[in-house]
Design a protein around this motif. Structure first.
Motif, PDB file in Angstrom:
ATOM      1  N   LEU A 191       0.679  -1.186  -0.204  1.00 13.68           N
ATOM      2  CA  LEU A 191       0.057   0.333  -0.158  1.00 13.68           C
ATOM      3  C   LEU A 191       1.145   1.485  -0.169  1.00 13.68           C
ATOM      4  N   VAL A 192       1.974   1.494   0.984  1.00 13.56           N
ATOM      5  CA  VAL A 192       2.693   2.095   0.701  1.00 13.56           C
ATOM      6  C   VAL A 192       3.286   2.865  -0.594  1.00 13.56           C
ATOM      7  N   ASP A 193       3.895   1.537  -1.436  1.00 13.47           N
ATOM      8  CA  ASP A 193       4.276   1.090  -2.445  1.00 13.47           C
ATOM      9  C   ASP A 193       3.267   2.400  -3.632  1.00 13.47           C
ATOM     10  N   LEU A 194       1.882   1.396  -3.261  1.00  7.97           N
ATOM     11  CA  LEU A 194       1.375   2.068  -3.924  1.00  7.97           C
ATOM     12  C   LEU A 194       1.069   4.025  -4.260  1.00  7.97           C
ATOM     13  N   TYR A 195       0.961   4.202  -2.855  1.00 12.18           N
ATOM     14  CA  TYR A 195       0.989   5.424  -2.937  1.00 12.18           C
ATOM     15  C   TYR A 195       1.981   6.166  -2.998  1.00 12.18           C
ATOM     16  N   LEU A 196       3.410   6.259  -3.593  1.00 11.78           N
ATOM     17  CA  LEU A 196       4.257   6.538  -3.503  1.00 11.78           C
ATOM     18  C   LEU A 196       4.105   6.309  -5.060  1.00 11.78           C
ATOM     19  N   ASP A 197       4.350   5.390  -5.789  1.00 12.97           N
ATOM     20  CA  ASP A 197       3.621   5.132  -7.582  1.00 12.97           C
ATOM     21  C   ASP A 197       2.674   6.935  -7.882  1.00 12.97           C
ATOM     22  N   GLY A 198       1.329   7.022  -6.449  1.00 13.23           N
ATOM     23  CA  GLY A 198       1.187   8.127  -7.197  1.00 13.23           C
ATOM     24  C   GLY A 198       1.486   9.717  -6.997  1.00 13.23           C
TER      25      GLY A 198
END
Lengths: 228, 228
Positions: A191-198
């Motif tokens: 989820l953190v990585d998904l957020y950072l991708d955004g």
DNA sequence: TGCTACCTACCAAACGTTTGTTATGTACGC
DNA sequence: GCGTACATAACAAACGTTTGGTAGGTAGCA
């Protein structure tokens, strides 16, 4: 059996022992279960010991939270230590906050629990606010560095990105605590990585999501007049 | 003055009155200040009245939280009502959670405060978890719809996006409560829009932020063994 | 209409327990 | 012997809960 007097002379170390007992009681039963007698029993001592080192309960709690905060800050941060700079470092900071280990989960549980009493105690609330402000500053610096490195697109103020990122992890902590089995460590990281991708992605057409703003105004925030 | 017997026959309405008094006490002093006497004094009654309508304190608290939840769900949602569908609807749902009004700030303060007692009361914790699960489901549907409308790129599971969005608003709520002057309604809305822009943007080169994963592994989550 | 019986709705007071805090006692190292 | 470091014990206050009682409404029956 009576007078073993461990670690004589180190006043501050003893206060740390007391704080640890406070943490254990808080981690188990929350602030509703935090009584002087419970803390004393937890460390196999009497309430007299507590009052010997702390003038009253509030001072005891404040010191425990303060030490917990300092311990968390000084604890070896597995992710941050190996991360380089910029975005990777921001990611590490976020991950080190999350309850990825049992120990961190216990700490976070105490922290979340402290919000109730802090929101009703101006002094504690100010200390909490300051803590979060500090953490935000650190994140903002990593964001700025990431932008310098070209990992993040310009356009958003680092402060805003940091505030958003902090909100994200903080909320995720709460979700994890309430549904640990739904949020194993692996998923938290994803989820953190998904957020950072955004964050890393280029901003969409500006105002895309606010297309219907005309009639509705800023989301219909017309009732009542602001917070506070 | 003695026997005015207001609103006879509506047992449930009286329980709602009690719940409102509970909210007022909670909003002011948190769960640490929630006593039967305080609630009774708040509504100008005796503790006997409370025990007449509720078997014990726990039942009283649970009912108050339940009603508060239901009230929040049924309250006119200014943003959601005018929003269309898809991304705009997701945005509206998020905005309706945030403490944009004084009333919502008070409600949110109670809600945040309840986390301490809920985390130490399995039954309450389960109810909370279920509430958040429900909200997540609603968000996920809006995300799916947005994807169908082409407002969001495919690739991320709607469930994950919803979980992330919920974490984001929840954490923002906490930040706002601790620093209201730093987060006026305007800024809260901007932060939400910033977040949604990140969602709408096309995903960056996959794995960009995880470039250094090789040696560090999944963020060095090697200490201790998982949550719970 | 009037009497009895029973109900709900509440208050006032008290119960026993637990709370934070304070006072007193005591063992030990210097 | 004197101060530090506790334990022990007592304190008043506050807690959730229980109890006993009163006021008023309702229903049944005469």
């Amino acid at each position: 059996m009576s007078g073993m007097t461990p670690a004589r002379g180190d006043h501050e170390a003893r206060r740390a022992d007391v704080s640890e007992a406070v943490w254990r009681v808080l981690a188990e039963g929350g602030f509703g279960a935090l009584t002087l007698r419970a803390v004393a029993a937890e460390m196999g001592a009497s309430t007299g010991l507590l009052t010997h080192y702390f003038p009253n309960k509030r001072a005891l709690v404040r010191h425990a939270l303060e030490v917990l905060d300092r311990r968390s800050a000084e604890r070896p941060r597995p992710a941050a230590e190996r991360a380089g700079a910029g975005l990777a470092m921001l990611r590490a900071v976020l991950l080190d906050i999350l309850p990825l280990s049992a120990q961190s989960a216990a700490d976070n549980r105490i922290w979340v629990g402290s919000w109730d009493v802090a929101l009703s105690d101006p002094e504690l609330a100010a200390e909490h606010a300051e803590r979060y402000r500090r953490a935000r500053r650190v994140m903002a610096e990593h964001v700025a560095e990431a932008r310098r490195l070209g990992e993040l697109p310009p356009g958003r103020a680092p402060q805003e990105v940091a505030a958003a990122a902090q909100s994200f992890v903080l909320g995720l902590v709460v979700q994890v605590l309430f549904a640990p089995q739904e949020y194993p460590a692996q998923r938290q990281i994803e989820l953190v990585d998904l957020y950072l991708d955004g964050l890393a992605a280029a901003p969409a057409r500006p105002g895309a999501t606010r297309a219907a703003d005309g009639p509705a105004g800023p989301a219909g925030v017309r009732d009542s007049g602001g917070v506070r």
